[in-house]
Design an enzyme around this catalytic site. Structure first.
Site, PDB file in Angstrom:
ATOM      1  N   SER A  69       0.823  -1.208   0.000  1.00 15.72           N
ATOM      2  CA  SER A  69       0.000   0.000   0.000  1.00 15.72           C
ATOM      3  C   SER A  69       0.859   1.261   0.000  1.00 15.72           C
ATOM      4  O   SER A  69       0.783   2.072  -0.916  1.00 15.72           O
ATOM      5  CB  SER A  69      -0.925   0.034   1.227  1.00 15.72           C
ATOM      6  OG  SER A  69      -1.519  -1.220   1.450  1.00 15.72           O
ATOM      7  N   LYS A  71      -5.027  -4.161   0.835  1.00 18.17           N
ATOM      8  CA  LYS A  71      -5.816  -3.831  -0.348  1.00 18.17           C
ATOM      9  C   LYS A  71      -6.908  -2.810  -0.002  1.00 18.17           C
ATOM     10  O   LYS A  71      -7.237  -1.947  -0.822  1.00 18.17           O
ATOM     11  CB  LYS A  71      -6.416  -5.094  -0.970  1.00 18.17           C
ATOM     12  CG  LYS A  71      -5.384  -6.029  -1.594  1.00 18.17           C
ATOM     13  CD  LYS A  71      -4.490  -5.324  -2.612  1.00 18.17           C
ATOM     14  CE  LYS A  71      -3.671  -6.301  -3.448  1.00 18.17           C
ATOM     15  NZ  LYS A  71      -2.664  -5.611  -4.288  1.00 18.17           N
TER      16      LYS A  71
END
Ligand code: NAI
Length: 286
Positions: free
Chosen positions: A147, A190
């Protein structure tokens, strides 16, 4: 002038990054890639020895050219961040300038600017552990590699991205629905990537006129996916239950990425675009 794309996360010809590179090349873009340092040697020697030539063939019969391959490790922003054991590791010691800031400096020196940034990488050292058994370090490592790596790449590339440019990352529906087996904080990573897609779309759009989207892709038998261990089950499940009953090809994701990188999608930003044969729309298995 054709567009120039930097694709982070290509180390073989099986993953989404390679397929996106091909679709962008077929649309006329110049391709440069960032390859994870430990995978660099095998990737470059396989490229040189022609091992990927069959998969380099574009629709017009020509071969995709990769103008330059940069070694990269997206969990480090600058040399000061690199711990001693990594610095002296022999898989890293042979390469240089592979932190995010250094890669961007090199791209700037070599090419001046880019138009398209693709983030096609993820890593979660504890992915096979359920979230309840995941350590703090494993969780943070998943977020760092999967991320923050996108935040860091976009932040560093933006100053050399041409207005009207686009960035794309790859996400997975485990961020919003339960997928047992996608552990180690990867589902959390995610979710962060998708939320960041919205916030970064605002910031990069206002400041640089750059669009930010993410593709929620269906299952593909990539190297990373095989390492998780349940990819065949996910492919079978999709075949049995998705509205479109066909195996998803990497090329279909590549083509969607080429659309999201092109002026054809000039009003689309901050979006999670599903490229999964429609599986996300199902509420129950059939
Ligand atoms: P892949 O193995 O082709 O790509 C992952 C890449 O990440 C590899 O090239 C690896 O070397 C690189 N990487 C790992 N850690 C890195 C680091 N610290 N710095 C730089 N590079 C690093 O596998 P795949 O599956 O094509 O993955 C690409 C993206 O697609 C990932 O974000 C993945 O989560 C996503 N995705 C994959 C799905 C699948 O079923 N394969 C489904 C939905 C999303």
């Amino acid at each position: 002038r054709g567009k120039r794309a930097f694709i982070a996360g290509v180390a073989d010809d099986n993953g989404y990054g390679w397929a996106i590179a091909k679709s962008l090349a077929a649309a006329g873009a110049e391709i440069i890639v960032g390859t994870w340092v430990p995978a660099l040697n095998i990737f470059e020697s396989s490229l040189r020895r022609g091992k990927f030539d069959e998969s380099r063939v574009l629709p017009d019969g020509s071969l995709m050219e990769i103008t330059k391959v940069y070694p990269m490790d997206a969990v480090f922003d600058c040399p000061e961040d690199v711990p001693e054991d990594v610095k002296t590791n022999k898989r890293y010691a042979g390469s240089s300038n592979w932190t995010v800031q250094e890669v961007v400096e090199c791209v700037k020196k070599d090419f001046g600017s880019i138009d398209i940034l693709v983030h096609s990488l993820a890593n979660g050292p504890e992915v096979s552990k359920p979230l309840l058994e995941t350590s703090r370090n494993g969780y943070l490592a998943a977020l760092s590699a999967s991320s923050y790596s996108f935040v860091s790449l976009l932040k560093n590339f933006l100053p050399i991205m041409n207005p009207g440019g686009a960035s794309i990352s790859l996400t997975y529906i485990a961020s919003e629905r339960i997928i047992p087996g996608y552990g180690g904080g990867m589902s959390s990573a995610k979710a962060a990537l998708e939320s960041d897609t919205r916030v970064l779309a605002f910031e990069a759009g206002r400041k640089h006129k750059v669009r930010v989207n993410t593709i929620s892709a269906g299952p593909l038998r990539s190297r990373a996916a095989k390492a998780i261990g349940f990819i065949d089950m996910m492919i079978d499940y999709s075949l049995a239950n998705a509205p479109l009953q066909k195996e998803l090809s990497a090329e279909e994701v590549g083509n969607a990425a080429a659309f999201l990188a092109s002026p054809m999608s000039s009003a689309i930003t901050g979006a999670v675009v599903y490229v999964d044969n429609g599986l996300n729309a199902m509420a129950v298995g059939v």
